[in-house]
Write an enzyme that holds these catalytic residues in place. Structure first.
Site, mmCIF file in Angstrom:
data_model
loop_
_atom_site.group_PDB
_atom_site.id
_atom_site.type_symbol
_atom_site.label_atom_id
_atom_site.label_comp_id
_atom_site.label_asym_id
_atom_site.label_seq_id
_atom_site.Cartn_x
_atom_site.Cartn_y
_atom_site.Cartn_z
ATOM 1 N N CYS A 144 -3.942 8.722 -13.245
ATOM 2 C CA CYS A 144 -4.137 10.167 -13.376
ATOM 3 C C CYS A 144 -5.594 10.490 -13.699
ATOM 4 O O CYS A 144 -6.459 10.326 -12.846
ATOM 5 C CB CYS A 144 -3.166 10.748 -14.401
ATOM 6 N N HIS A 149 2.222 8.927 -12.960
ATOM 7 C CA HIS A 149 2.564 8.262 -14.217
ATOM 8 C C HIS A 149 3.884 7.506 -14.043
ATOM 9 O O HIS A 149 4.693 7.822 -13.173
ATOM 10 C CB HIS A 149 2.734 9.287 -15.343
#
Length: 517
Positions: A336, A446
């Protein structure tokens, strides 16, 4: 409701344990935390954002996550401000000084979310936040005993005896509360005790005499049991809980070094690696910490640009670049925000407002922060050139403002997508980037390492390239999570009277007849 004398007293752990303990007795139970402050989020099936602890508690309860389980989420973005998420949707930035008025307006919404869950489940276990007697904040408190009083719900107070001063903390909390809130306290639980419980008995009885509140039990210290899915910065130790190299089956584990960013987000991405016996996971805060790495991980962050500046200030940018330039060096993975940092540049007029800043330049991608915020669950497969098992399925979630896109020079990109994400109806989109040499990769997703096949194949490939040895854990990640939650249920079951706690829960005022705020 489970409230504490302090932050870190064990509220989240006890709530998870009770959810699992009740569910194992056939009770339809759900978790709830009215207001959370955390940069560790989870995504509901309908694309809402809640705190990670409530997702873990829902798993413990055996129910799907729901936006109403965490109706207010504050995601710190600075010393005095937080991004505000209400019923799963980000609605703006809240200033600490002006939040009181807004909190008052949120009270009906919080009570409504709780009423909705209570009407659909037999028992709801509420988690408080911080200390229950923060008397400077009681007029704006949405999450502790003012809510218990408004909803007519009994509460138990948790105190961590290992911190010292447990009796003073328990008695002081009770003494500072106004009488209407004291009346909600129906029990005290002593947590993290090491030793012979009988030695506490005189103090426990004296505490009961002084307060009129019974002590419901003493929970032993959990010892070396690894805590999974932690969300509070107080729970993140200076070193990740990992076996020392000499304690692994081979003695030559894959060495993973995770950069501990100041605004670290979603550290549970690393939990599956921590449980691998042949992986040694440690925090890195300076260049010396990555020197022996086989894999360097740049994790998620709530402040990408600020943490990129921190990397440069502490010299980790140059250290990581030097490792990548070494043909015998380690691999580098960005998750991310970490993925965004590995790119050519980050353009951010939305979160930090600083405009365009240079990235580390290790991946041919560029990131622009754009609205609306992306919050969704994803699944897909690795590409044929991923180098980590093309058949491995990717399942995870995204919480981000940044849109990361390939940078093409001379009509050619020096990287390829890492995943193909299933968009439904046969459509797929490329996700992530894998550099041509296979040494650097990143993704916006994630939960990457939750996939046993992906994790095992990637660690085995790194071990082979670096002369290490990797034997995968025989326990699937999903089973390990279940074992963790069962262990917590056994922990409370051995020291607390679970049927009595269920009986206490059922003394709550029926839905629709609450006293109100």
């Amino acid at each position: 409701m489970v409230v504490g004398t302090t932050s870190g007293a064990g509220k989240s752990t006890l709530t998870s344990a009770l959810c699992r303990a009740f569910a194992r007795r056939g009770v339809d139970v759900a978790p709830f935390k009215a207001q959370n402050m955390s940069n560790h989020g989870a995504v509901t099936p309908d694309g809402g954002e809640i705190g990670r602890a409530q997702a873990m508690q829902a798993l413990a309860a055996g129910v799907e996550t729901d936006r109403r389980m965490g109706p207010v989420l504050l995601k710190p973005s600075g010393a005095r401000s937080s991004h505000l998420v209400v019923l799963g949707e980000e609605v703006g930035v809240a200033d600490a000084m002006g939040y009181g008025e807004r909190a008052a307006r949120l009270r009906p919404l919080v009570l409504g979310a709780l009423q909705g869950l209570r009407s659909e489940h037999e028992v709801v276990v509420l988690e408080g936040a911080g200390g229950a007697a923060e008397i400077n904040l009681l007029d704006r408190d949405l999450v502790n005993l003012p809510l218990a009083a408004a909803a007519g719900i009994p509460a138990v107070l948790v105190v961590d005896i290992e911190r010292g001063g447990a009796f003073a903390a328990a008695y002081g909390t009770w003494a500072l509360l106004p009488e209407r809130l004291r009346a909600c306290l129906r029990g005290v639980v002593v947590n993290s005790f090491r030793g012979e419980v009988s030695l506490l008995e005189p103090g426990l009885r004296d505490l009961e005499r002084r307060t009129g509140v019974p002590v419901l039990g003493v929970l032993p210290h959990l010892g070396d049991h690894l805590m999974l899915g932690v969300e509070d910065s107080l729970d993140l130790s200076t070193t990740l809980p990992s076996p020392a190299p000499a304690d692994t089956p081979t003695g030559r584990p894959v060495r993973v070094r995770v950069v501990r960013l100041p605004h670290l987000a979603n550290p549970s991405d690393l939990d599956p690696l921590v449980l691998e016996p042949d992986v040694d996971v440690r925090w890195a805060t300076g260049p010396a910490d990555v020197g022996d790495a086989d894999l360097v991980v740049l994790p998620g962050s709530r402040a990408t640009v600020a943490d990129l500046g921190w990397l440069r200030a502490c010299g980790l940018d140059g250290a990581i670049a030097a490792l990548v330039e070494d043909p015998d060096g380690p691999q580098v993975l960005g998750l991310c925000a970490g993925y965004q940092m590995l790119g050519v540049c980050v353009s951010d007029e939305l979160e930090s407002g600083v405009g365009t800043v240079a990235g580390l330049g290790l991946l041919p991608v560029a990131t622009t922060f754009e609205a609306p915020k992306v919050v969704r669950r994803v699944h897909g497969t690795l590409t044929d050139r991923s180098g980590a098992g093309a058949a491995a399925v990717v399942r995870g979630y995204e919480i981000r403002w940044g849109r990361t896109r390939p940078v093409v020079t001379g009509g050619v990109s020096s990287g390829v997508p890492w995943f193909e994400v299933d968009e439904g109806e046969g459509d797929v989109r490329p996700e992530g980037c894998l550099r041509d040499d296979g040494r650097v990769r990143g993704t916006s997703v994630h939960g990457l390492f939750d996939s046993d096949a992906l994790r095992h194949t990637m660690m085995a490939d790194i071990a082979s390239a670096r002369g290490r040895t990797f034997a995968p854990s025989p326990v699937p990640w999903a089973d390990a999570l279940d074992h963790h939650l069962d262990h917590l249920a056994d922990w409370v079951g051995a020291s607390l009277d679970i049927p009595a706690l269920l009986a206490l829960a059922r003394t709550a005022t029926p839905v629709g007849r609450e006293p109100g705020w």
